[in-house]
Each structure stands twice: as C-alpha cells, then as structure tokens.
Design an enzyme around this catalytic site. Structure first.
Site, PDB file in Angstrom:
ATOM      1  N   CYS A 275       2.243  -1.694   1.152  1.00  0.00           N
ATOM      2  CA  CYS A 275       1.558  -0.714   1.990  1.00  0.00           C
ATOM      3  C   CYS A 275       0.130  -0.507   1.472  1.00  0.00           C
ATOM      4  O   CYS A 275      -0.611  -1.463   1.282  1.00  0.00           O
ATOM      5  CB  CYS A 275       2.364   0.584   2.033  1.00  0.00           C
ATOM      6  N   LEU A 276      -0.267   0.728   1.232  1.00  0.00           N
ATOM      7  CA  LEU A 276      -1.610   1.008   0.735  1.00  0.00           C
ATOM      8  C   LEU A 276      -1.838   0.373  -0.629  1.00  0.00           C
ATOM      9  O   LEU A 276      -2.970  -0.006  -0.966  1.00  0.00           O
ATOM     10  CB  LEU A 276      -1.824   2.519   0.664  1.00  0.00           C
TER      11      LEU A 276
END
Length: 603
Positions: free
Chosen positions: A335-336
């Site tokens: 993800c991030l």
C-alpha cells in the site's frame, strides 16, 4: 523535512501548494483574527462531513442542475428514460400476473449485488419492491451520467453521491420492505430487534469511550495475532525493526525487508497461525525483517515522507546489512509503504546505492492519474478540507480514512452489517482481519499533506518531479526486477492504477492479479477457498500492453499466489546458506526485546 535526532524533533513544515512550497498572501491587520476563527470552524465542518468538502459536492450538483434546467434535450432524455423504465417494470409485472411463472425482464443489479439473493424476494409484493428499486437505480445512473455539458468529474461525483443515498434507502434496510427481516422477527418473536438495539447501544458506548469494537479483544498483538517468533533488532523514534527467527536449516542469503503502510499496523501480514504471510515466508527459507511504525501523536505533526524514507527504509537497510553481513536485500512494500519504497528505490538508483536485489509492491500505486473512485474527491478544495482536519490535531486518524473508504462500497461494507447487527440481532464473530482494521493509527499532518498534494493531486512521482534531497528521482532509474501485485476488487488502489508501473519503468516487471480486495487479496494463504490469480512477466525494455490486452494474454490459475511470488524470489536469489543470528554478531550485536515489539501496542 523535519530534523529528528534521538528523541528530539525540530521542524517547521508549510505545505499549502501541490509542490510543497509555502505561499503567503498579503492582507490587512484583521487577517490574523479571521484566521483564528476560520480554522476551528473549518475543522468542525470537516469533522461533521467526514472530510468531504461541501464545495466539491456543491459544484458538481450546480453543474448538473444547471445543464438539466437549461437544455430541453436533457429534459426530454430524462422523460424518455422515465417512461422506458416504467414500461419495463409494468410490462414485467403484467406478464407475471397474466401467466404464472412467465419470465420477467430484470433490472440488472450491479456487480457483486447480494442484497436480494434470498428467495423471499421473489414473492409478491417484495419482487415488485426490489424491481422498482433496481429500476430507480438504473434511472438515476442515466440522470446523473447522460446530461449534456456536465464535466466528466462532476458526472462521476453525482453518480457516486446518488448511489450512496440509494444504498441507504434500499428496501433491504427497512423492516417494512425486507421479507427476510420480517421472517426473522416472526421466528424470534421480536427478540432480534431487542438484541439489535442492545448491540447498537454497546457499539455506541464503545465508540464514545474510544474503545475498539466488541470481539477485537480476542485478537491481541503478541498473544493471538502477530505471534511469529522474532526479535526487535533496531529501534529509533519512528520504527522498530523486527527480525524473525528462522525455521529452516538453510535460508536465502538475501534477506527480505517488508515495508507496510503506516495507515494501519503491520501485523496484517502476520495475523493468525494459518494466514500469516510472515510465518509462511520464514517456512520457505526466507530471512524476514519487518518495519513496525510508531503510532505518532500530536508531537509528530512535522514528520514528512522524507522522514519516513530516511528513518524507516534507509535506517532499516543499514541495520539489516550490519546484521546479515551482506549487501543485497529483497524489498517489499504494501500500500502506501510500497509507494514510499518506490521513492526510496528511485533515490538509491540515482545515487548509485545498489543494495536492493529486487522490489515487490503489494497493492501500491506509483501513478495516481487514475486512482478510481477515490479520485472523485481529489481536487484542491477537497484536499484543503482534509488537510484542515489533520492540521487541527497534528494528525489524521486512520479511522476517518477507513470510514471514507467504507463509504465507497457502502452497499457491501456498511448497510449489510447494519441490517445484520442492529435489525436481525445476529452479529457474527469478529475475524482477525476485522480486528486488525479496528486497530487504528494516526497519520502525521506533514506526511499526510505531502502525500495528498505531491502524490495524489500533482502526481509528481509518476511525472518525474518528485524530489529527494533537492533533486528529482525518476522511477525509470530503477533497474532491479519488480514484482507488482494488484487485486481485482481493490477500491483503494485499483489494479489498473497499480498496473501503470509498466509504463514508468523499463526494468523487468512481473505483474500478478489476484482475486479479492485491498486486504483480503493480499492475505491469501495456500488453502484459502475460491482464490485465483493471473501472472505475466514483461522482460526489461520490452513494449508494454494495456490492461485489457494483458488480461486476454493471461490465464486464471487456481489457488494462492504466495507460492508464485516465492518462486520468483528464489529465481532472483543466491543459493541457500546458514541463517544469520538474530541481531547479528560481534560487539554491536544484540536485540531489544521479543516480537512484536512495543510500538505496535501503542494506541
């Protein structure tokens, strides 16, 4: 960038434009007083609306309403659609009444529609109620999307907003129009409603007290989840680095560093015994290191993406190479954390740092030009509104972001649970993944603002404008093999957006598409039922293809995708050898406690 040394933080961050530069407008002597009252007011409005900017919604509605009112052609189109939908509904009901069992035209429920699966909905009058609702959904689609002159962005916002309202008003949400719920009330003699109210009150009181949902206490990090044996081998003000104990006599010489997102806690990748990716990797002969991010509070408001890169990834690399004695590491970002890993890899490639042997990205975007439904609210007004929420406290609570993401799929993630828990009184047991979702973290104001402006809005990383140490870091500088994973039902990082990595890098890219969503698509252990994936490698410097062509060239494989990734890691690794000691060896060796460490326990 904030300057963090030891336990001290000293910084001033001003991020009010997409490029991160501060702007200041000249004003009169009363501007300070105006700002004093403006910021708290905006923060209060932002809290009430869940972070949705009224101006963005208002502009979309005004654009839609104006073009509908001014253009007779649009009005005639709406009238024609009304007549068509009414005739379709009436014709189907007439044929059913005239000839028992005759097929009737269906309104065509949306993809993954399960609200009306129960056979009870086939009986009159509930079938008429269901068909009327589905026809109205289709009518509103036409009304929102087919008004000439309305911008594409505003059409999409109108469609999104209308569907959220329709999700709330669906007949499945009300006692009077839901036959399944009516049968449940009769069966339990009304007790289900009493139980539902008790559940609602309990959840409300827990929310007021800042407590996690009922059942989450069954999944405690270090006791029930995040229990893979290991040691904390490094700690600074932002991270703890965990090294997991080997379970095989030989391991691959290149260790694996996992960089999770700091939006939620790392142990989504180390849940229970049967679905822990970390435990599975260790069993495959991998030496696994995991970053556990600190749950920062108001004092960390100045931490930006550069701090996360420097104190997170780069500090971990230094510790890992010191512990293992090697100089090559497989890096994985989720993800991030994957976006940050791509930033770090590009900066390292620019500077001649070749410690990465490969890079794997789980549901991570590097190009934000088509972010899916999340992009409907990525504009200057909306981002300024979100920034107001974070500025007021110095951070943005991930629970607020989680609520926004749930709204994107409210017919799947909100209202079915409302009906089950509060009307049918049949709350199910909480799963480890649901408990993890409730273990909220906080995003520092500076990092959140920089992410919104520079990455989400300006798309600086994909366009080659993102800078580290004052110089740009084009992603095309990355030459290590890349393994990218997208999930078919991911609405946080849509797989077609993740797929854009092909056009940003000339290196070898292996793309895997799995069933499932942003979380359950990644937590997809061997033996998990109904799991499929597609896989195709693009050689270095080869021409890429669009997502649809890629889909046509791949075949669906049954089972978990984890073994395919492990085989890819083995292909890019050296022959197995002796496992490194936990914490290394020599005068500087040592550990700082057992996994999962202390930072993951912070609330």
């Amino acid at each position: 960038m904030s300057q963090v040394t030891g336990n001290e933080e000293q910084a001033v961050v001003s991020l009010s434009t997409p490029d991160g530069t501060a702007t200041k407008c000249a004003g009169g002597p009363y501007d300070g007083w105006a700002e004093l009252f403006l910021r708290p007011t905006r923060a209060a409005v932002a809290t009430l609306t869940g972070g949705l900017a009224p101006s963005s919604l208002g502009e979309a509605f005004a654009d839609w309403a104006t073009h509908l009112a001014l253009f007779p052609g649009s009005q005639m189109h709406i009238v024609a659609e009304t007549v068509r939908e009414f005739m379709s509904l009436a014709g189907g009901e007439w044929r059913t009444a005239a000839s028992a069992g005759a097929p009737k035209p269906q309104a065509g429920p949306p993809t993954r529609e399960h609200r009306f699966d129960d056979p009870s909905w086939e009986a009159w009058p509930f079938d008429l109620i269901r068909q009327s609702f589905l026809h109205s959904e289709r009518w509103w689609d036409e009304a929102a999307c087919d008004i000439l002159g309305v911008t594409a962005q505003h059409r999409a916002i109108m469609r999104f907003s209308i569907h959220r309202i329709l999700d709330m008003l669906a007949p499945s949400n009300f006692v009077a129009t839901n036959p399944v719920l009516q049968h449940r009330i009769i069966e339990t003699q009304g007790k289900c409603l009493v139980d539902g109210v008790a559940t609602l009150i309990e959840d409300w009181l827990r929310s007021l007290a800042g407590e996690r949902p009922a059942g989450a206490e069954c999944y405690r990090p270090g006791a029930d989840v995040a229990i893979t044996p290991g040691k904390v081998v490094y700690r600074n003000d932002l991270i703890e680095l965990i090294q997991y104990a080997p379970t095989t006599q030989a391991v691959r010489p290149e260790p694996l560093l996992i960089v999770p997102a700091w939006i939620l806690k790392y142990y989504v990748l180390d849940l229970s015994l049967e679905n822990s990716l970390v435990r599975w990797l260790v069993g495959q002969g991998q030496t696994v290191f995991m970053i556990s991010w600190r749950n920062v509070g108001e004092g960390g408001r100045t931490l930006d993406l550069e701090d996360y890169r420097r104190l997170g990834i780069m500090a971990s690399l230094d510790a890992i190479t010191a512990i293992t004695g090697g100089n090559r590491v497989h890096a994985t970002g989720y993800c991030l954390g994957g976006t940050l890993l791509a930033i770090a890899a590009a900066a390292m490639a620019r500077d001649g740092d070749d410690r990465f042997a490969s890079m794997t990205l789980f549901a991570a975007q590097t190009d934000f030009s088509e972010p899916g439904e999340v992009g409907l609210f990525i504009d200057a007004a909306q981002l300024d509104f979100l920034e107001t929420m974070a500025r007021a406290r110095g951070y943005l609570d991930s629970a607020q972001m989680s609520g926004a993401f749930q709204a994107l799929r409210s017919n799947e993630l909100v209202w079915p649970y409302f009906v089950r828990d509060y009307l049918m009184g049949a709350r199910g047991p909480m799963s480890d993944l649901q408990a993890w979702h409730s273990d909220a973290t906080r995003l520092p104001f500076a990092a959140h603002s920089q992410y919104l402006h520079s990455l989400a809005l300006a798309n600086d990383l994909a366009e080659g404008r993102y800078e580290v140490d004052g110089r740009p870091i084009p992603l095309e500088n990355i030459h290590v093999p890349v393994f990218a994973v997208g999930a078919e039902s991911d609405y946080v990082a849509p797989w077609r957006s993740v797929y854009k990595i092909h056009r940003l890098m000339g290196t070898e890219v292996t793309f895997l598409l799995t069933t499932g969503g942003h979380d359950d698509g990644i937590v997809s252990e061997p033996g998990h039922p109904d799991r499929f994936y597609r896989l195709l490698a693009r050689p270095a410097d080869a021409d890429g293809v669009d997502p649809e062509t890629w889909m046509a060239r791949t075949s669906s494989e049954a089972g978990s995708w984890w073994p395919a990734w492990a085989a890819w890691l083995d292909l890019h690794s050296s022959p197995p050898g002796v496992p490194p000691p936990l914490g290394g060896s020599g005068v500087n060796a040592g550990t700082l406690g057992n996994a999962p460490g202390s930072y993951v326990l912070e609330s």
